[in-house]
Design an enzyme around this catalytic site. Structure first.
Site, PDB file in Angstrom:
ATOM      1  N   ASP A  57      45.110  35.367  50.358  1.00 12.12           N
ATOM      2  CA  ASP A  57      44.572  34.442  49.365  1.00 12.12           C
ATOM      3  C   ASP A  57      44.529  35.118  48.001  1.00 12.12           C
ATOM      4  O   ASP A  57      44.356  36.339  47.905  1.00 12.12           O
ATOM      5  CB  ASP A  57      43.147  34.017  49.735  1.00 12.12           C
ATOM      6  CG  ASP A  57      43.093  33.209  51.022  1.00 12.12           C
ATOM      7  OD1 ASP A  57      44.133  32.677  51.422  1.00 12.12           O
ATOM      8  OD2 ASP A  57      42.007  33.133  51.612  1.00 12.12           O
ATOM      9  N   SER A  58      44.648  34.325  46.952  1.00  8.72           N
ATOM     10  CA  SER A  58      44.642  34.897  45.603  1.00  8.72           C
ATOM     11  C   SER A  58      43.347  35.646  45.312  1.00  8.72           C
ATOM     12  O   SER A  58      43.339  36.642  44.582  1.00  8.72           O
ATOM     13  CB  SER A  58      44.854  33.794  44.560  1.00  8.72           C
ATOM     14  OG  SER A  58      43.799  32.851  44.609  1.00  8.72           O
TER      15      SER A  58
END
Length: 221
Positions: A57-58
């Site tokens: 995930d970012s």
């Protein structure tokens, strides 16, 4: 982006937070930075091949591997779909709100995607669009009103660690999407700590580790 390991088949890096692995239109991505690195270091002005075999995930930091050849990609991808035996093994660090009572344990939930709100949710009972999510954990330390956990996902569901701990009433610090109240300096307090894979050509298991960002210092070091 810090390079942890590289050879003719692999590029292993420590991903910073607030950076998508790939696919973020008009914004820098980890894949783009890694391609730029290969062009610069190996003096390749044209396109370079770099296969994405897993993602983070970012808002999550930590160790992630890219494939430098299509052969490596075809052999690594199945490892990330298999969480036992010769599959890839991931270990995360997470700091969650509150004091977790059990020193270690296993969480099992049925998860499904809520398209309308662009998030994952837990179903009280299995449903046609749900999948089982399973992880094991152990406490590493507790401090103030937070607990540091070692987390090993036994399945590979989207936002699995984030959602499962939120459902336990212990959301990850900084994770507003999944009900966190506490702030976190950068991204969320979830870090891909260790990664173990079988090398695509050497057939030997290799282990990689990435220390968490400096904002973890008061909890971790």
């Amino acid at each position: 982006m810090k390079v942890i390991y590289e050879d003719n088949h692999l590029l292993v890096v420590n991903k910073p937070t607030k950076l998508a692995t790939m696919g973020a239109t008009g914004q820098p991505t980890l894949h783009g930075l890694a391609c730029d690195y290969l062009r610069r270091v190996y003096n390749k002005p044209n396109r370079v091949y770099l296969g994405v075999v897993s993602r983070l995930d970012s808002m999550t930091s930590g160790v992630i591997v890219f494939a430098r050849t299509s052969k490596a990609a075809s052999r690594l991808t199945p490892q990330f779909a298999n969480h036992s035996g010769d599959g890839a093994k991931k270990t995360y660090l997470a700091i969650v709100e509150g004091q977790v009572q059990s020193q270690e344990g296993i969480l099992v939930d049925e998860m499904y995607k809520d398209e309308a709100s662009h998030r994952m949710r837990v179903a009280p009972h299995p449903r046609p669009d749900s999948k089982t999510a399973k992880l094991e954990y152990r406490q590493l330390r507790s401090q103030q009103n937070a607990t540091v956990l070692e987390v090993k996902p036994l399945t590979g569901r989207k936002h699995q660690i984030r959602l499962q701990w939120s459902e336990q009433g212990h959301p990850i610090l900084g994770d507003r999407k999944y009900s966190a109240n506490a702030n976190w300096p950068s991204g969320i307090a979830l870090h891909s700590w260790k990664l173990s894979i079988v090398h695509p050509t050497l057939k030997e298991r290799m282990n990689f580790e990435a220390e968490p960002p400096s904002c973890w210092d008061r909890f971790w070091r």
